[in-house]
Motif scaffolding. Structure first.
Motif, PDB file in Angstrom:
ATOM      1  N   ILE A 101      41.721  10.510  14.222  1.00 36.67           N
ATOM      2  CA  ILE A 101      40.321  10.191  13.914  1.00 36.67           C
ATOM      3  C   ILE A 101      39.799  11.111  12.812  1.00 36.67           C
ATOM      4  O   ILE A 101      39.133  10.667  11.869  1.00 36.67           O
ATOM      5  CB  ILE A 101      39.471  10.296  15.198  1.00 36.67           C
ATOM      6  N   ARG A 102      40.144  12.396  12.913  1.00 37.45           N
ATOM      7  CA  ARG A 102      39.711  13.327  11.861  1.00 37.45           C
ATOM      8  C   ARG A 102      40.259  12.905  10.492  1.00 37.45           C
ATOM      9  O   ARG A 102      39.607  13.088   9.458  1.00 37.45           O
ATOM     10  CB  ARG A 102      40.193  14.750  12.176  1.00 37.45           C
ATOM     11  N   SER A 103      41.487  12.375  10.493  1.00 36.22           N
ATOM     12  CA  SER A 103      42.091  11.979   9.213  1.00 36.22           C
ATOM     13  C   SER A 103      41.490  10.696   8.662  1.00 36.22           C
ATOM     14  O   SER A 103      41.657  10.387   7.484  1.00 36.22           O
ATOM     15  CB  SER A 103      43.604  11.823   9.369  1.00 36.22           C
ATOM     16  N   GLN A 104      40.805   9.952   9.513  1.00 33.14           N
ATOM     17  CA  GLN A 104      40.277   8.653   9.090  1.00 33.14           C
ATOM     18  C   GLN A 104      38.783   8.668   8.799  1.00 33.14           C
ATOM     19  O   GLN A 104      38.291   7.886   7.986  1.00 33.14           O
ATOM     20  CB  GLN A 104      40.541   7.601  10.179  1.00 33.14           C
ATOM     21  N   VAL A 105      38.080   9.537   9.480  1.00 31.19           N
ATOM     22  CA  VAL A 105      36.620   9.512   9.372  1.00 31.19           C
ATOM     23  C   VAL A 105      36.178  10.284   8.130  1.00 31.19           C
ATOM     24  O   VAL A 105      36.605  11.426   7.923  1.00 31.19           O
ATOM     25  CB  VAL A 105      35.989  10.139  10.630  1.00 31.19           C
ATOM     26  N   PRO A 106      35.359   9.667   7.296  1.00 30.49           N
ATOM     27  CA  PRO A 106      34.963  10.349   6.054  1.00 30.49           C
ATOM     28  C   PRO A 106      34.064  11.557   6.283  1.00 30.49           C
ATOM     29  O   PRO A 106      34.086  12.507   5.507  1.00 30.49           O
ATOM     30  CB  PRO A 106      34.216   9.253   5.280  1.00 30.49           C
ATOM     31  N   TYR A 107      33.272  11.544   7.361  1.00 38.52           N
ATOM     32  CA  TYR A 107      32.345  12.654   7.587  1.00 38.52           C
ATOM     33  C   TYR A 107      32.620  13.295   8.943  1.00 38.52           C
ATOM     34  O   TYR A 107      32.836  12.602   9.927  1.00 38.52           O
ATOM     35  CB  TYR A 107      30.899  12.147   7.558  1.00 38.52           C
ATOM     36  N   TRP A 108      32.617  14.594   8.958  1.00 34.98           N
ATOM     37  CA  TRP A 108      32.767  15.312  10.232  1.00 34.98           C
ATOM     38  C   TRP A 108      31.837  16.528  10.198  1.00 34.98           C
ATOM     39  O   TRP A 108      31.754  17.208   9.165  1.00 34.98           O
ATOM     40  CB  TRP A 108      34.210  15.784  10.423  1.00 34.98           C
ATOM     41  N   PRO A 109      31.103  16.805  11.241  1.00 33.66           N
ATOM     42  CA  PRO A 109      30.179  17.941  11.224  1.00 33.66           C
ATOM     43  C   PRO A 109      30.910  19.249  10.933  1.00 33.66           C
ATOM     44  O   PRO A 109      32.008  19.467  11.447  1.00 33.66           O
ATOM     45  CB  PRO A 109      29.599  17.956  12.640  1.00 33.66           C
ATOM     46  N   ALA A 110      30.305  20.078  10.113  1.00 30.72           N
ATOM     47  CA  ALA A 110      30.931  21.364   9.780  1.00 30.72           C
ATOM     48  C   ALA A 110      31.015  22.226  11.039  1.00 30.72           C
ATOM     49  O   ALA A 110      30.143  22.152  11.911  1.00 30.72           O
ATOM     50  CB  ALA A 110      30.109  22.070   8.714  1.00 30.72           C
ATOM     51  N   PRO A 111      32.081  23.052  11.141  1.00 30.38           N
ATOM     52  CA  PRO A 111      32.189  23.952  12.304  1.00 30.38           C
ATOM     53  C   PRO A 111      30.933  24.825  12.418  1.00 30.38           C
ATOM     54  O   PRO A 111      30.423  25.325  11.418  1.00 30.38           O
ATOM     55  CB  PRO A 111      33.417  24.806  11.971  1.00 30.38           C
ATOM     56  N   GLY A 112      30.480  24.967  13.603  1.00 31.92           N
ATOM     57  CA  GLY A 112      29.295  25.795  13.833  1.00 31.92           C
ATOM     58  C   GLY A 112      27.994  25.043  13.713  1.00 31.92           C
ATOM     59  O   GLY A 112      26.949  25.529  14.145  1.00 31.92           O
ATOM     60  N   LEU A 139      54.675  11.498  17.558  1.00 33.02           N
ATOM     61  CA  LEU A 139      53.498  10.624  17.717  1.00 33.02           C
ATOM     62  C   LEU A 139      52.369  11.073  16.786  1.00 33.02           C
ATOM     63  O   LEU A 139      51.768  10.247  16.084  1.00 33.02           O
ATOM     64  CB  LEU A 139      53.019  10.640  19.181  1.00 33.02           C
ATOM     65  N   ILE A 140      52.116  12.364  16.763  1.00 26.11           N
ATOM     66  CA  ILE A 140      51.004  12.862  15.945  1.00 26.11           C
ATOM     67  C   ILE A 140      51.298  12.653  14.460  1.00 26.11           C
ATOM     68  O   ILE A 140      50.439  12.190  13.697  1.00 26.11           O
ATOM     69  CB  ILE A 140      50.733  14.353  16.255  1.00 26.11           C
ATOM     70  N   LEU A 141      52.534  12.940  14.065  1.00 32.06           N
ATOM     71  CA  LEU A 141      52.886  12.755  12.653  1.00 32.06           C
ATOM     72  C   LEU A 141      52.754  11.291  12.251  1.00 32.06           C
ATOM     73  O   LEU A 141      52.237  10.963  11.175  1.00 32.06           O
ATOM     74  CB  LEU A 141      54.323  13.244  12.393  1.00 32.06           C
ATOM     75  N   THR A 142      53.227  10.404  13.136  1.00 26.92           N
ATOM     76  CA  THR A 142      53.124   8.972  12.817  1.00 26.92           C
ATOM     77  C   THR A 142      51.667   8.541  12.775  1.00 26.92           C
ATOM     78  O   THR A 142      51.266   7.776  11.891  1.00 26.92           O
ATOM     79  CB  THR A 142      53.895   8.150  13.870  1.00 26.92           C
ATOM     80  N   LEU A 143      50.889   9.025  13.735  1.00 28.74           N
ATOM     81  CA  LEU A 143      49.462   8.662  13.749  1.00 28.74           C
ATOM     82  C   LEU A 143      48.783   9.065  12.444  1.00 28.74           C
ATOM     83  O   LEU A 143      48.086   8.263  11.812  1.00 28.74           O
ATOM     84  CB  LEU A 143      48.760   9.377  14.912  1.00 28.74           C
ATOM     85  N   VAL A 144      49.040  10.289  12.025  1.00 26.08           N
ATOM     86  CA  VAL A 144      48.305  10.822  10.878  1.00 26.08           C
ATOM     87  C   VAL A 144      48.847  10.284   9.555  1.00 26.08           C
ATOM     88  O   VAL A 144      48.078  10.001   8.630  1.00 26.08           O
ATOM     89  CB  VAL A 144      48.351  12.369  10.900  1.00 26.08           C
ATOM     90  N   PHE A 145      50.170  10.092   9.486  1.00 26.01           N
ATOM     91  CA  PHE A 145      50.754   9.751   8.182  1.00 26.01           C
ATOM     92  C   PHE A 145      51.158   8.292   8.034  1.00 26.01           C
ATOM     93  O   PHE A 145      51.749   7.921   7.028  1.00 26.01           O
ATOM     94  CB  PHE A 145      51.963  10.649   7.907  1.00 26.01           C
ATOM     95  N   SER A 146      50.859   7.449   9.018  1.00 24.72           N
ATOM     96  CA  SER A 146      51.269   6.045   8.886  1.00 24.72           C
ATOM     97  C   SER A 146      50.233   5.210   8.151  1.00 24.72           C
ATOM     98  O   SER A 146      50.473   4.048   7.838  1.00 24.72           O
ATOM     99  CB  SER A 146      51.532   5.432  10.265  1.00 24.72           C
ATOM    100  N   VAL A 147      49.078   5.807   7.914  1.00 24.26           N
ATOM    101  CA  VAL A 147      48.028   5.065   7.215  1.00 24.26           C
ATOM    102  C   VAL A 147      47.908   5.628   5.808  1.00 24.26           C
ATOM    103  O   VAL A 147      47.973   6.843   5.608  1.00 24.26           O
ATOM    104  CB  VAL A 147      46.677   5.218   7.953  1.00 24.26           C
ATOM    105  N   GLY A 148      47.723   4.746   4.851  1.00 21.30           N
ATOM    106  CA  GLY A 148      47.596   5.182   3.463  1.00 21.30           C
ATOM    107  C   GLY A 148      48.964   5.431   2.863  1.00 21.30           C
ATOM    108  O   GLY A 148      49.998   5.198   3.497  1.00 21.30           O
ATOM    109  N   HIS A 149      48.985   5.869   1.625  1.00 18.07           N
ATOM    110  CA  HIS A 149      50.264   6.030   0.919  1.00 18.07           C
ATOM    111  C   HIS A 149      50.445   7.466   0.462  1.00 18.07           C
ATOM    112  O   HIS A 149      49.533   8.134   0.090  1.00 18.07           O
ATOM    113  CB  HIS A 149      50.304   5.105  -0.296  1.00 18.07           C
TER     114      HIS A 149
END
Lengths: 827, 86
Positions: free
Chosen positions: A674-685, B76-86
């Motif tokens: 989710i972190r890798s997909q979501v464009p915005y995430w609240p800054a720590p703190g 699982l985590i690597l696939t989750l994070v790196f399977s999307v996009g190029h």
């Protein structure tokens, strides 16, 4: 009281007590067996409805919504409440006897597994009677179709909660079976001599162990979405893809979970009815252990080729999928090799075993094409795929398991089945099955899960063939029912070993009676059974004269003619073997799930509280049983390689923790996705209070120290220091929970409330820390039990492994926080 | 395991945790710093497993038990994070 009626009441009472409270593996096996057949019946009715609907174009027998429910629940019930539990039933009955164990390693846990399985199934079936109907998003429960938005109402919630209960049941069962096979093998029962069915059950359990926890994680997140409004799978930032990944990480190994027990049965039947040794036994075991089991976890994204995952991922998983077909080639060749030049006896078990192999060959070959991400674009979502996986999961698996039923029926009942009816059953099943599914290979342009089709599509004839086949296949099963009933009631008495089989279960007498030693472990020692000569460990062809010789009773038999030394009358008199706690926990699960599903109504919360009360009452009772020694647990060192230096329950805890690694790995993986997909995430703190998080981390780390002190103390025999360590741990746990609670309270009352429905950052935060908090709470409850037991003088220098096992759990929970803190507070 | 070892591990756990917060406070948002925090967290987990959970002192088969789930979760985590996009 009328003596006759009073006698009947006593018999009825005794009968009820037996089946409600039993913890004996054969009883549990029979419960699984019968229950799974009932679920199979329900799933079959749904299948016939589906086929009837598709028999003519434009049919209105089922509305589109009803059709979706039928398809969804047919898949779920058949795979999860029929196929696997049928195999688990056979495994319960025969794995202990095949390895010379008196029972499973943890009988109460075994009984709990059954009741959770039944509770889950009942909840899933109940959904049909709810307003809005049952789950309707396919057996894969694809998101966001499975969300409350597209699948509203309590029915789907019941189904998904039922799935959680089932997954928990299977996970507990897999720990239990692995522990049994690792720990309770009789002397001489080395891995090299272990029967093939037991081997394949071990493989199956290894897959269940690490596959189902991912399903549990995914379903918990789905339930959070449905019940408290989080956004795991409804977010546009990859929610649907996240479900796909998690589901198929479980879903692909599940194919082998269903298949491998059937292969184990086939591997038992083929040599017996071919009059030869199993060909290439080591190759079969090696290929399964080294390739099938590990690789089954590494092929799942071939189910997702058309979801938009990148090309590199598709290439990697395409290759791994191709590779996994190779060991199955070896296995099938070995099976065929076993029959070659053999003296084949075409009895019913053998016919079903051969049928299983033939159908698997078709299912396997057609599946190879699906490993190509190019061809998959064409095949995906068509009836070609439906045909392929039914050939594997229904054809190979069901035919194999039915072969197992016929093979072991004489051992289970002491009577022979009707061979002629069995053969008719096979012939009609084989014809019906192929008529049902083979035409689907040609429906390559017909999309699955559509409730109807136009007359000019050109699909009518093939669909009608399939429907005729479905009814033949279904009616053929009357043969099985007839054989089961007539064998039990009036079948001719079977000889002890009608097939001349070589494995250990055939040397034990026909009996469904349990041991009544009242111990929650194997009955090692005391019965003389472990000194007995073992049939299975003798070379094939060795005469039987050693069995039951003067050196001791027949394997599995005690002095009273029963396993472990019990007598047939023990069941009525040996109430200490029974436990009401497992069925009570099953009841608590049912009531709690009812409450969760009905939360939208005013009476949902009271029902949920009632479930919680039953749960609390049962757990207290379970703890009291242990405190009063009703189910004593041996803390003996293992005697079998490779765990001969390890205490049984410690091994059990480590196996359990492997499932927890996967549960939380999936959850933290979801967070990272989710972190890798979501464009915005609240800054720590900006939302979370870092000093508060730091304080809580230090508190939990210190609680780990106090647990270590407690373990160290009891190893030295220091009861007072043990008590101090446990009390300190409890207090630190309470402080942690208090800080966490206050933090949640503050977040809920921010100006822009950071509550469950405040977006993805809130969703993952509350879900992850909430589940972790639940683990801390569970640990605190166990600490209370340990404190009570310490006060009762229940621990000593020699008897301290419960404290050690608790320590393992508590440290694991600590480790989880070690990752949660930086991920949510600092990064 | 000696009690002194237990205490040394605890001191490391506490120090590393405080260090994580200090590192974050000094250099927030940097990928390298995030990685450093992750490594610190992993080192804490390893120490807890090895010393508090006694894995270091367990027989080999028990030590190996933890490897398959860890490996699968990593995949699982690597696939989750790196399977999307190029």
């Amino acid at each position: 009281m009328d003596p006759i009626n009073g006698g009947q009441a006593r018999i009825m009472n005794s009968w009820l007590r037996r089946w409600l409270f039993t913890t004996y593996h054969k009883d549990i096996g029979l419960l699984y067996f019968v229950t799974s057949l009932w679920f199979g019946f329900i799933g079959s009715i749904l299948a016939l409805l589906i086929r009837t609907q598709l028999s003519v174009p434009g049919n209105t027998l089922l509305s589109p919504g009803s059709y979706d429910q039928a398809v969804t629940m047919h898949g779920l019930i058949m795979i999860l409440w029929f196929l696997s539990p049928l195999a688990i039933g056979l495994a319960n009955y025969f794995v202990p006897t095949q390895i010379g164990a008196a029972d499973l390693a943890l009988p109460r846990l075994n009984a709990l597994g059954y009741w959770l399985y039944l509770a889950g199934g009942l909840m899933a079936a109940l959904g049909f009677f709810m307003p809005g109907g049952n789950a309707n998003s396919g057996w894969t429960s694809y998101a966001p179709l499975s969300s409350a938005q597209y699948s509203p109402g309590p029915g789907p919630t019941f189904a998904f909660a039922g799935l959680i209960l089932l997954a928990v049941s299977i996970t507990l069962g897999s720990v239990n079976f692995l522990l049994t096979i690792a720990y309770l093998r009789a002397p001489g029962m080395t891995f090299s001599k272990m029967p093939m069915f037991t081997w394949f059950i071990a493989f199956t359990m290894l897959q269940m162990l690490l596959a189902f926890p991912t399903l549990i994680s995914a379903l918990l997140m789905l339930m959070a979405d449905r019940v408290i409004g989080t956004f795991y799978f409804t977010s546009s930032s990859g929610g649907a893809l996240l479900w796909d990944q998690l589901f198929w990480f479980f879903g692909h190994p599940e194919v082998y979970v269903v298949l491998l027990p059937a292969f184990g049965v086939v591997a038992e039947i083929l040599p017996v009815f071919s009059g030869r040794h199993l060909a290439e036994r080591k190759v079969i075991l090696g290929a399964t252990a080294l390739i099938v089991v590990p690789l089954s976890y590494l092929v799942w994204t071939h189910h997702m080729f058309i979801t938009g995952i990148n090309l590199s991922t598709q290439e990697v998983y395409s290759v791994s999928t191709l590779i996994i077909s190779l060991p199955f080639d070896l296995i099938i060749l070995a099976f065929i090799g076993t029959m070659t030049r053999g003296r084949i006896s075409l009895k019913t078990p053998m016919l079903f075993a051969i049928g299983s192999i033939l159908l698997f060959i078709i299912g396997g070959i057609t599946g190879v094409f699906l490993s190509s991400f190019v061809l998959d674009v064409v095949f995906r979502g068509t009836y070609y795929v439906v045909a392929h996986f039914h050939y594997v999961m229904v054809g190979a698996a069901i035919f194999g398991l039915i072969g197992g039923i016929y093979y072991w029926l004489p051992k289970m009942t002491g009577r022979m089945y009707n061979e002629r009816v069995g053969k008719v059953h096979f012939v009609l099943s084989f014809i019906g099955f192929n008529l049902l599914y083979f035409p689907m290979f040609f429906l390559i342009d017909m999309p699955r899960r559509y409730s109807t089709y136009p007359a000019d599509a050109g699909w009518t004839g093939l669909n009608q063939l399939a429907t005729v086949g479905a009814f033949i296949f279904a009616l053929a099963q009357i043969g099985l029912v007839y054989n089961l009933v007539s064998t039990v009631r009036s079948g001719p008495i079977a000889p002890p070993n009608p097939w001349g089989a070589e494995t250990l279960e055939w040397t034990s007498p026909v009996s469904e009676q349990p041991v009544s030693t009242g111990r929650d472990d194997n009955r090692m020692g005391g019965s003389g059974l472990w000194d007995s000569p073992l049939r299975a460990v003798l070379p094939i062809g060795t005469p039987h004269q050693n069995i039951g010789s003067s050196t001791g009773p027949i394997l599995g038999m005690g002095a009273g003619g029963m396993p472990g030394g019990g007598t047939k009358g023990d069941y009525a008199h040996g109430a200490e073997h029974q436990s009401s706690r497992p069925v009570s926990l099953g009841l608590a699960a049912v009531v709690s799930v009812l409450g969760i599903g009905l939360l939208q109504y005013w009476y949902g919360l009271p029902v949920l509280f009632l479930g919680g009360a039953i749960l609390a009452w049962t757990l207290v009772g379970w703890a009291r049983d242990d405190l009063h020694g009703r189910f004593s647990i041996d803390e003996l060192l293992g005697q079998r390689w490779p765990f001969h230096e390890t205490v049984k329950l410690k091994l059990g805890m480590w196996i359990f923790l492997t499932t927890e690694v996967v549960v939380f790995g999936s959850i933290l993986g979801s967070y990272l996705f989710i972190r890798s997909q979501v464009p915005y995430w609240p800054a720590p703190g900006s939302i979370h209070d870092i000093p508060l998080g730091l304080t809580n981390t230090l508190v939990l780390l210190t609680s780990s120290l106090t647990v270590v002190v407690a373990v160290h103390a009891i190893r030295e025999g220091n009861q007072r220091l043990l008590l101090a360590g446990l009390c300190s741990t409890f207090i630190l746990g309470a402080v942690f929970m208090g800080i966490k609670g206050s933090e949640w309270y503050q977040l809920f009352h921010l100006e822009n409330a950071f509550n469950f429905t405040a977006g993805l950052p809130a969703s993952v935060y509350y879900f992850t820390t909430g589940l972790h908090g639940a683990h801390v709470l569970a640990g605190m409850l166990v600490t209370l039990y340990l404190i009570k037991r310490t006060l009762n003088g229940g621990f000593s220098k020699e008897n301290h492994f419960a404290v050690e096992n608790f320590g393992l759990y508590w440290h694991f929970v600590d480790i989880l926080w070690v990752f949660i803190f930086p991920l949510f507070y600092l990064i | 395991m000696k009690i002194a070892t237990t205490l040394i591990v605890w001191v490391y756990l506490v120090t590393a945790t405080i260090l994580e917060v200090v590192i974050y406070s000094e250099f927030p948002g940097s990928t390298l710093i995030n990685l450093s925090i992750g490594i610190l967290a992993a080192s804490k987990a390893v120490l807890i497993v090895m010393y508090y959970m006694h894995l270091k002192y367990e027989p080999r088969p028990i030590q190996y038990l933890i490897l398959p789930p860890t490996f699968l979760v990593a995949v699982l985590i690597l696939t989750l994070v790196f399977s999307v996009g190029h």
